[in-house]
Every structure is written in structure tokens, then in C-alpha cells.
Enzyme design. Structure first.
Site, PDB file in Angstrom:
ATOM      1  N   SER A 290       0.825  -1.214   0.000  1.00 31.26           N
ATOM      2  CA  SER A 290       0.000   0.000   0.000  1.00 31.26           C
ATOM      3  C   SER A 290       0.857   1.262   0.000  1.00 31.26           C
TER       4      SER A 290
ATOM      5  N   GLU B 158      -4.470  -2.742  -7.053  1.00 31.29           N
ATOM      6  CA  GLU B 158      -4.693  -1.366  -7.542  1.00 31.29           C
ATOM      7  C   GLU B 158      -5.159  -0.446  -6.407  1.00 31.29           C
ATOM      8  N   GLY B 159      -4.701  -0.720  -5.188  1.00 30.21           N
ATOM      9  CA  GLY B 159      -5.135   0.034  -4.019  1.00 30.21           C
ATOM     10  C   GLY B 159      -6.251  -0.713  -3.333  1.00 30.21           C
TER      11      GLY B 159
ATOM     12  N   HIS C  92      -9.374  -1.667  -0.727  1.00 30.96           N
ATOM     13  CA  HIS C  92     -10.646  -1.003  -0.420  1.00 30.96           C
ATOM     14  C   HIS C  92     -10.437   0.138   0.587  1.00 30.96           C
ATOM     15  N   ASP C  93      -9.645  -0.139   1.629  1.00 29.97           N
ATOM     16  CA  ASP C  93      -9.438   0.877   2.675  1.00 29.97           C
ATOM     17  C   ASP C  93      -8.519   1.994   2.206  1.00 29.97           C
TER      18      ASP C  93
HETATM   19  P1  TGC Z   1       1.431  10.997  -1.828  1.00 35.43           P
HETATM   20  O1  TGC Z   1       2.399  11.829  -1.040  1.00 35.43           O
HETATM   21  O2  TGC Z   1      -0.020  11.162  -1.580  1.00 35.43           O
HETATM   22  O3  TGC Z   1       1.711  11.216  -3.396  1.00 35.43           O
HETATM   23  C1  TGC Z   1       3.026  11.112  -3.951  1.00 35.43           C
HETATM   24  C2  TGC Z   1       3.002  11.812  -5.286  1.00 35.43           C
HETATM   25  O4  TGC Z   1       2.121  11.127  -6.177  1.00 35.43           O
HETATM   26  C3  TGC Z   1       1.059  12.022  -6.598  1.00 35.43           C
HETATM   27  N1  TGC Z   1      -0.166  11.220  -6.684  1.00 35.43           N
HETATM   28  C4  TGC Z   1      -0.731  10.870  -7.833  1.00 35.43           C
HETATM   29  N2  TGC Z   1      -0.409  11.154  -9.104  1.00 35.43           N
HETATM   30  C5  TGC Z   1      -1.185  10.641 -10.073  1.00 35.43           C
HETATM   31  N3  TGC Z   1      -2.238   9.835  -9.800  1.00 35.43           N
HETATM   32  C6  TGC Z   1      -2.585   9.515  -8.541  1.00 35.43           C
HETATM   33  N4  TGC Z   1      -3.614   8.698  -8.296  1.00 35.43           N
HETATM   34  C7  TGC Z   1      -1.824  10.052  -7.468  1.00 35.43           C
HETATM   35  N5  TGC Z   1      -1.876   9.943  -6.117  1.00 35.43           N
HETATM   36  C8  TGC Z   1      -0.847  10.668  -5.643  1.00 35.43           C
HETATM   37  C9  TGC Z   1       1.007  13.091  -5.548  1.00 35.43           C
HETATM   38  O5  TGC Z   1       0.464  14.281  -6.054  1.00 35.43           O
HETATM   39  C10 TGC Z   1       2.483  13.238  -5.202  1.00 35.43           C
HETATM   40  O6  TGC Z   1       3.106  13.964  -6.246  1.00 35.43           O
HETATM   41  P2  TGC Z   1       4.341  14.954  -5.934  1.00 35.43           P
HETATM   42  O7  TGC Z   1       4.660  15.550  -7.253  1.00 35.43           O
HETATM   43  O8  TGC Z   1       3.802  15.921  -4.913  1.00 35.43           O
HETATM   44  O9  TGC Z   1       5.427  14.079  -5.383  1.00 35.43           O
HETATM   45  O10 TGC Z   1       1.900   9.486  -1.665  1.00 35.43           O
HETATM   46  P3  TGC Z   1       1.873   8.523  -0.413  1.00 35.43           P
HETATM   47  O11 TGC Z   1       3.212   7.873  -0.339  1.00 35.43           O
HETATM   48  O12 TGC Z   1       1.336   9.214   0.811  1.00 35.43           O
HETATM   49  O13 TGC Z   1       0.844   7.380  -0.874  1.00 35.43           O
HETATM   50  C11 TGC Z   1      -0.448   7.687  -1.197  1.00 35.43           C
HETATM   51  C12 TGC Z   1      -1.272   6.426  -1.570  1.00 35.43           C
HETATM   52  C13 TGC Z   1      -1.448   5.529  -0.371  1.00 35.43           C
HETATM   53  C14 TGC Z   1      -2.623   6.931  -1.974  1.00 35.43           C
HETATM   54  C15 TGC Z   1      -0.677   5.661  -2.749  1.00 35.43           C
HETATM   55  O14 TGC Z   1       0.619   5.341  -2.556  1.00 35.43           O
HETATM   56  C16 TGC Z   1      -1.495   4.473  -3.185  1.00 35.43           C
HETATM   57  O15 TGC Z   1      -2.340   4.639  -4.050  1.00 35.43           O
HETATM   58  N6  TGC Z   1      -1.261   3.224  -2.650  1.00 35.43           N
HETATM   59  C17 TGC Z   1      -1.861   2.009  -3.196  1.00 35.43           C
HETATM   60  C18 TGC Z   1      -0.823   1.258  -3.992  1.00 35.43           C
HETATM   61  C19 TGC Z   1      -1.391   0.630  -5.215  1.00 35.43           C
HETATM   62  O16 TGC Z   1      -2.443   0.956  -5.710  1.00 35.43           O
HETATM   63  N7  TGC Z   1      -0.654  -0.294  -5.772  1.00 35.43           N
HETATM   64  C20 TGC Z   1      -1.058  -0.931  -6.993  1.00 35.43           C
HETATM   65  C21 TGC Z   1       0.069  -1.759  -7.584  1.00 35.43           C
HETATM   66  S1  TGC Z   1      -0.256  -2.218  -9.270  1.00 35.43           S
HETATM   67  C22 TGC Z   1      -1.464  -3.345  -9.200  1.00 35.43           C
HETATM   68  O17 TGC Z   1      -2.036  -3.644  -8.200  1.00 35.43           O
HETATM   69  C23 TGC Z   1      -1.830  -3.953 -10.489  1.00 35.43           C
HETATM   70  S2  TGC Z   1      -3.003  -5.190 -10.410  1.00 35.43           S
HETATM   71  C24 TGC Z   1      -3.420  -5.203 -12.027  1.00 35.43           C
HETATM   72  C25 TGC Z   1      -4.282  -6.264 -12.518  1.00 35.43           C
HETATM   73  O18 TGC Z   1      -3.926  -7.455 -12.457  1.00 35.43           O
HETATM   74  O19 TGC Z   1      -5.357  -5.891 -13.078  1.00 35.43           O
HETATM   75  P1  FAD Z   2      -0.625  -4.320   2.579  1.00 41.77           P
HETATM   76  O1  FAD Z   2      -0.243  -2.985   2.044  1.00 41.77           O
HETATM   77  O2  FAD Z   2       0.339  -5.010   3.477  1.00 41.77           O
HETATM   78  O3  FAD Z   2      -2.020  -4.173   3.311  1.00 41.77           O
HETATM   79  C1  FAD Z   2      -2.525  -5.166   4.207  1.00 41.77           C
HETATM   80  C2  FAD Z   2      -3.772  -4.596   4.881  1.00 41.77           C
HETATM   81  O4  FAD Z   2      -3.424  -3.417   5.620  1.00 41.77           O
HETATM   82  C3  FAD Z   2      -4.843  -4.159   3.870  1.00 41.77           C
HETATM   83  O5  FAD Z   2      -6.109  -4.468   4.383  1.00 41.77           O
HETATM   84  C4  FAD Z   2      -4.676  -2.651   3.796  1.00 41.77           C
HETATM   85  O6  FAD Z   2      -5.876  -1.967   3.434  1.00 41.77           O
HETATM   86  C5  FAD Z   2      -4.257  -2.334   5.229  1.00 41.77           C
HETATM   87  N1  FAD Z   2      -3.502  -1.084   5.284  1.00 41.77           N
HETATM   88  C6  FAD Z   2      -2.289  -0.801   4.745  1.00 41.77           C
HETATM   89  N2  FAD Z   2      -1.954   0.472   4.981  1.00 41.77           N
HETATM   90  C7  FAD Z   2      -2.973   1.015   5.681  1.00 41.77           C
HETATM   91  C8  FAD Z   2      -3.239   2.307   6.209  1.00 41.77           C
HETATM   92  N3  FAD Z   2      -2.375   3.311   6.050  1.00 41.77           N
HETATM   93  N4  FAD Z   2      -4.391   2.493   6.886  1.00 41.77           N
HETATM   94  C9  FAD Z   2      -5.296   1.487   7.027  1.00 41.77           C
HETATM   95  N5  FAD Z   2      -5.112   0.244   6.539  1.00 41.77           N
HETATM   96  C10 FAD Z   2      -3.969   0.027   5.879  1.00 41.77           C
HETATM   97  N6  FAD Z   2       1.148  -5.105  -7.905  1.00 41.77           N
HETATM   98  C11 FAD Z   2       1.894  -4.637  -8.952  1.00 41.77           C
HETATM   99  O7  FAD Z   2       2.756  -3.781  -8.788  1.00 41.77           O
HETATM  100  N7  FAD Z   2       1.680  -5.120 -10.212  1.00 41.77           N
HETATM  101  C12 FAD Z   2       0.758  -6.069 -10.481  1.00 41.77           C
HETATM  102  O8  FAD Z   2       0.579  -6.457 -11.639  1.00 41.77           O
HETATM  103  C13 FAD Z   2      -0.006  -6.593  -9.402  1.00 41.77           C
HETATM  104  N8  FAD Z   2      -0.890  -7.612  -9.610  1.00 41.77           N
HETATM  105  C14 FAD Z   2      -1.502  -8.221  -8.537  1.00 41.77           C
HETATM  106  C15 FAD Z   2      -2.247  -9.383  -8.731  1.00 41.77           C
HETATM  107  C16 FAD Z   2      -2.828 -10.027  -7.645  1.00 41.77           C
HETATM  108  C17 FAD Z   2      -3.574 -11.290  -7.858  1.00 41.77           C
HETATM  109  C18 FAD Z   2      -2.712  -9.470  -6.349  1.00 41.77           C
HETATM  110  C19 FAD Z   2      -3.360 -10.121  -5.169  1.00 41.77           C
HETATM  111  C20 FAD Z   2      -1.971  -8.317  -6.157  1.00 41.77           C
HETATM  112  C21 FAD Z   2      -1.341  -7.696  -7.242  1.00 41.77           C
HETATM  113  N9  FAD Z   2      -0.516  -6.577  -7.055  1.00 41.77           N
HETATM  114  C22 FAD Z   2       0.223  -6.072  -8.104  1.00 41.77           C
HETATM  115  C23 FAD Z   2      -0.234  -6.095  -5.710  1.00 41.77           C
HETATM  116  C24 FAD Z   2      -1.350  -5.246  -5.098  1.00 41.77           C
HETATM  117  O9  FAD Z   2      -1.393  -3.983  -5.665  1.00 41.77           O
HETATM  118  C25 FAD Z   2      -1.107  -5.205  -3.583  1.00 41.77           C
HETATM  119  O10 FAD Z   2      -1.433  -6.496  -3.085  1.00 41.77           O
HETATM  120  C26 FAD Z   2      -1.936  -4.143  -2.903  1.00 41.77           C
HETATM  121  O11 FAD Z   2      -1.521  -2.843  -3.295  1.00 41.77           O
HETATM  122  C27 FAD Z   2      -1.867  -4.248  -1.371  1.00 41.77           C
HETATM  123  O12 FAD Z   2      -0.555  -4.406  -0.935  1.00 41.77           O
HETATM  124  P2  FAD Z   2      -0.202  -5.610   0.086  1.00 41.77           P
HETATM  125  O13 FAD Z   2      -0.729  -6.870  -0.498  1.00 41.77           O
HETATM  126  O14 FAD Z   2       1.255  -5.522   0.352  1.00 41.77           O
HETATM  127  O15 FAD Z   2      -1.024  -5.301   1.379  1.00 41.77           O
END
Ligand code: TGC
Ligand code: FAD
Length: 407
Positions: A160, A386-387, A389-390
Site C-alpha cells: 500500500s 490497484e489500491g 478497499h481501505d
Molecule cells: P502521496 O504523497 O499522496 O503522493 C506522492 C506523489 O504522487 C502524486 N499522486 C498521484 N499522481 C497521479 N495519480 C494519482 N492517483 C496520485 N496519487 C498521488 C502526488 O500528487 C504526489 O506527487 P508529488 O509531485 O507531490 O510528489 O503518496 P503517499 O506515499 O502518501 O501514498 C499515497 C497512496 C497511499 C494513496 C498511494 O501510494 C497508493 O495509491 N497506494 C496504493 C498502492 C497501489 O495501488 N498499488 C497498486 C500496484 S499495481 C497493481 O495492483 C496492479 S493489479 C493489475 C491487474 O492485475 O489488473
Molecule cells: P498491505 O499494504 O500489506 O495491506 C494489508 C492490509 O493493511 C490491507 O487491508 C490494507 O488496506 C491495510 N492497510 C495498509 N496500509 C494502511 C493504512 N495506512 N491504513 C489502514 N489500513 C492500511 N502489484 C503490482 O505492482 N503489479 C501487479 O501487476 C499486481 N498484480 C496483482 C495481482 C494479484 C492477484 C494481487 C493479489 C496483487 C497484485 N498486485 C500487483 C499487488 C497489489 O497492488 C497489492 O497487493 C496491494 O496494493 C496491497 O498491498 P499488500 O498486499 O502488500 O497489502
């Protein structure tokens, strides 16, 4: 692309399987779509009926990624529909992209993952942040399915909070030396290239294109998943990988670069999960009309009608959210928090609908004869990736109050 698929389509097809899916349109949202939107939706729906739904239970049960689908998705334009035609994309609008994701996820969330990672998380960063040479080298092959890509952001210790990533690059003069590891990476085991996010010596996040075959780069498969079983997931391991300097994405750096890609993919998920929800709802509606208990169809019981009415209500609300969000995306006005609201809400309602639809099918609902259990298990990943729910709730909380509550 490796071609080691185990799939034998002849064997995989379900006997006597007829997919007569039609989407519910309670608020006549079709009137808001163009003829082109409806044509695109209907061609992808036909493709899903022919190429996915007859085989998906087999692939999911056997934990098998059907590699042949990569070329087929390329042929129907499922990869990078919003990328310009100059680079092999579809040059379509965001509503078209959403409808394509909806139809594919009606078939299976894992299939939609393959398409949305390729389009939004691999083609988009190259298209938006890449050099002209990178665009010409990779985009047409990714669009056609000749190449498969993956996106490496998540790490073993940083999910996350990707900003904490440890994967790093060192400037070695004529190349970068890449070290670290990514996990949970969709498409990784079969990918030809990976868009990888790593920190440089100044702790600035940079995007790199890493190619299969580079020394020190491996992609071990993740086993034991009960979710997205027709999608291949793996790790990306980098041990002193020499990445040519021309493989760095020059157009954007910092955490905003990967998060900008996630906005596109989260948007696609918001539409996609409506497909999974509609599939469950339609299955439940038909089953309830056919299944007799106490001398009448179970659809005649008030409690079953309550479930169906609530499903249709939530599907209709989700459709309206996506239709409006698509317009905002096309106008360049959609905000990240608007996308978070749609992703969070729509995945939650889809998961609830899958559970309720499963209940309407009684014991039959736990079998692969019906799609709910597979959708439900898939959606447990979709609600996390992709982030979570929480995290999306906290993004909305930040927007509402101006106070970040992440750390
Ligand atoms: P924070 O300080 O809020 O932001 C850092 C910089 O990023 C900018 N920013 C964004 N820019 C574009 N789009 C967004 N949605 C943005 N959100 C933030 C922000 O303006 C800042 O820019 P700058 O220029 O000021 O530096 O960052 P933080 O470290 O506090 O984290 C914020 C948080 C928690 C919202 C973010 O890190 C987050 O979204 N975490 C979730 C991680 C996540 O979604 N991972 C996904 C991995 S990929 C994946 O899951 C693929 S699955 C695909 C599939 O199989 O379909
Ligand atoms: P954690 O970040 O360890 O979170 C665990 C729990 O803690 C969650 O319930 C979360 O909501 C909670 N939590 C964490 N931080 C906080 C907070 N600040 N406040 C309250 N609650 C919090 N990633 C890629 O980069 N590329 C991919 O292609 C990709 N594909 C994926 C495919 C699958 C099938 C899966 C399961 C995941 C994939 N991911 C990918 C990773 C995915 O994006 C992460 O699993 C997701 O972002 C959550 O990270 P984590 O699993 O480390 O959970």
C-alpha cells in the site's frame, strides 16, 4: 511470449454450454452511448461468448493461463484501446475502453487483468512517458499481442505504500545496475517486458523497461492462488541487471508517474467489475425463475426478490457512475479521488452481488456449473489490488478533509 499453454480448447469446452448473456439496462443507459460504443460492446461480447466463457471454468480449475488469448486480445483491439492508432492502439475514447473491460470481466476478472495491465500499466506509461524510440519499438507489438508486458510496483515489504520501495538503480555510466524484487505481478511469468519502478541514488522513483533475457532478471511464478486462477502472477527478481540507459522512461519520474498509470487501470476496473456483477445477477435471475421449491419458482419468494432488486439497484448506480466518469476522463477532468470512489464502490457491490447470487443458487452455486464462486474468488483480488478497499477510502478521506491519514 512463451507458448507452453496446456489448453486444448476442444477438451476445455463445457458440454451443452450456451452463453446467452444480455446486460441489464434498467435506466436505459444505452441511450447515452453512441452507435460506435454499442458496436464495440457487442463485438467484444461475441468474442467473450466464443473464446472465454466456454473454457474459463476449465482454465480456472486447472490454474492455467491461456497464452493463446494474448494474440486474440491483440486481434480484437483489447490492448491499449485509447492509445493512438499511430502506435497500433485503437484511438478510442474512455467509454469504449470501459465497455471493453466490462465485457472481458463479464467473462473473467483474470482475463480483464491481462488486458488492463497490458493497456493501462505497460502501454500507457510507454505512451505517456516514453521516448519516441521506445514508443515505436514496443507499442505496436504490445497492441497486437506479439509481446506481453507486466508492471512492477509492489514489493515484498511495500504494497500500500509503494513510496517506500527498496528496488534501486545505480548509474554505471553507460547503463543502470538494477537490484531488488517485486511481487504479486500480473502477467510476470509470461511477460516479454516489465515496466519497473525503482529508486535512483537520489531516492527519486524512475520507470525502466526491463526485457526478458537480460542477465540477472527472473520471473518466478506465484503458486497456490485461490483467486484469478486463469491469470498468471509472479515475482520480478533483479540481481545486478544491466539496463541500457535508453530503457529509462524519460517523460516523468516520482511516485506520481506509477500512480498516474494506476488511475487509468483503476478506471478500467470500475467498469470491469460491473461485468462480473451483471454475470452473477443474470445467472441468479434465470435460476430463480427456473428453480422450484414449495411448489413455485423461488423467484416468487419476497426474500429472493429483495436480493434481485438490490442487485439491479447497485448495478444501475455503478453503470451511471462509470458513464459519467468516462465523460470526465475524455474531457481530461477526472480526478484521482473520483476514480477511487468508482473503483472502491463498484468492486464492493460486485463482491456483494456475487455472494448474494451464490446464495440464490443454493448448493448448485458452489459448483463451476455457474460463474459466481469464480467471480467471487477473483473479486477478492480485485478488492485488494490497484489500491485496497481501505486505501481508496483514505484517498477519499484525504480529498474531503485535506488531511492525509495514511501514515
Ligand atoms: P502521496 O504523497 O499522496 O503522493 C506522492 C506523489 O504522487 C502524486 N499522486 C498521484 N499522481 C497521479 N495519480 C494519482 N492517483 C496520485 N496519487 C498521488 C502526488 O500528487 C504526489 O506527487 P508529488 O509531485 O507531490 O510528489 O503518496 P503517499 O506515499 O502518501 O501514498 C499515497 C497512496 C497511499 C494513496 C498511494 O501510494 C497508493 O495509491 N497506494 C496504493 C498502492 C497501489 O495501488 N498499488 C497498486 C500496484 S499495481 C497493481 O495492483 C496492479 S493489479 C493489475 C491487474 O492485475 O489488473
Ligand atoms: P498491505 O499494504 O500489506 O495491506 C494489508 C492490509 O493493511 C490491507 O487491508 C490494507 O488496506 C491495510 N492497510 C495498509 N496500509 C494502511 C493504512 N495506512 N491504513 C489502514 N489500513 C492500511 N502489484 C503490482 O505492482 N503489479 C501487479 O501487476 C499486481 N498484480 C496483482 C495481482 C494479484 C492477484 C494481487 C493479489 C496483487 C497484485 N498486485 C500487483 C499487488 C497489489 O497492488 C497489492 O497487493 C496491494 O496494493 C496491497 O498491498 P499488500 O498486499 O502488500 O497489502
Amino acid at each position: 511470449m512463451s507458448t507452453d499453454t496446456l489448453t486444448q480448447n476442444g477438451q476445455a469446452a463445457k458440454r451443452n454450454f450456451v452463453d446467452d448473456f444480455e446486460s441489464p439496462d434498467f435506466y436505459q443507459i444505452d441511450d447515452l452511448l453512441t452507435e460506435e460504443h454499442k458496436l464495440i460492446r457487442s463485438s467484444i461480447r461475441d468474442f467473450v461468448k466464443k473464446e472465454i466463457t466456454p473454457f474459463i471454468e476449465y482454465w480456472a480449475e486447472n490454474n492455467q493461463f491461456p497464452t493463446e488469448m494474448v494474440r486474440k486480445f491483440g486481434e480484437i483491439g483489447a490492448f491499449g484501446p485509447t492509445v493512438s492508432e499511430e502506435y497500433g492502439g485503437g484511438g478510442l475514447d474512455y467509454t469504449s475502453y470501459g465497455l471493453i473491460m466490462q465485457e472481458i470481466e463479464r467473462g473473467d476478472s483474470g482475463m480483464r487483468s491481462t488486458a488492463s495491465v497490458q493497456g493501462s500499466l505497460v502501454m500507457y506509461p510507454i505512451y505517456a512517458y516514453g521516448s519516441e524510440e521506445q514508443k515505436q519499438k514496443y507499442l505496436p507489438k504490445l497492441a497486437s499481442g506479439e509481446m506481453l508486458g507486466c508492471f512492477g510496483l509492489t514489493e515484498p515489504n511495500h504494497g500500500s505504500n509503494p513510496g517506500g520501495m527498496e528496488t534501486n538503480i545505480k548509474d554505471m555510466g553507460d547503463h543502470y545496475l538494477l537490484n531488488g524484487a517485486k511481487m504479486w505481478i500480473s502477467n510476470a511469468p509470461h511477460a516479454d517486458i516489465a515496466v519497473v519502478w525503482a529508486k535512483d541514488e537520489n531516492k527519486r522513483i524512475k520507470g525502466l523497461i526491463v526485457e526478458r533475457g537480460m542477465d540477472g532478471f527472473s520471473t518466478p511464478t506465484t503458486h497456490g492462488k485461490w483467486s484469478l486462477r486463469a491469470s498468471a502472477t509472479g515475482e520480478l527478481v533483479f540481481s545486478d541487471v544491466k539496463v541500457p540507459k535508453e530503457n529509462m522512461l524519460p517523460g516523468k519520474d516520482g511516485l506520481g508517474a506509477p500512480l498516474g498509470c494506476l488511475d487509468k487501470a483503476r478506471y478500467g476496473i470500475a467498469w470491469g467489475v460491473i461485468g462480473a456483477a451483471m454475470d452473477c445477477y443474470e445467472s441468479a435471475r434465470k435460476y430463480a425463475l427456473e428453480r422450484q421449491q414449495f411448489g413455485k419458482p423461488i423467484a416468487g419468494f419476497q426474500l429472493v426478490q429483495k436480493k434481485l432488486a438490490e442487485m439491479l439497484t447497485e448495478i444501475t448506480k455503478a453503470q451511471l457512475v462509470c458513464w459519467r466518469l468516462g465523460k470526465l476522463m475524455d474531457e481530461g477532468k477526472a480526478t484521482s479521488s473520483q476514480i477511487s470512489l468508482a473503483k472502491r464502490n463498484n468492486v464492493e457491490i460486485a463482491l456483494n452481488i456475487a455472494r448474494e447470487a451464490r446464495q440464490i443458487h443454493g448448493g448448485m452455486g458452489i459448483t463451476g456449473e455457474y460463474p459466481m464462486m469464480r467471480h467471487m474468488m477473483n473479486l477478492e483480488s480485485v478488492v485488494t489490488y490497484e489500491g485496497t478497499h481501505d486505501i481508496h477510502l483514505l484517498i477519499l478521506g484525504h480529498e474531503i478533509t485535506g488531511i492525509p491519514a495514511f501514515g
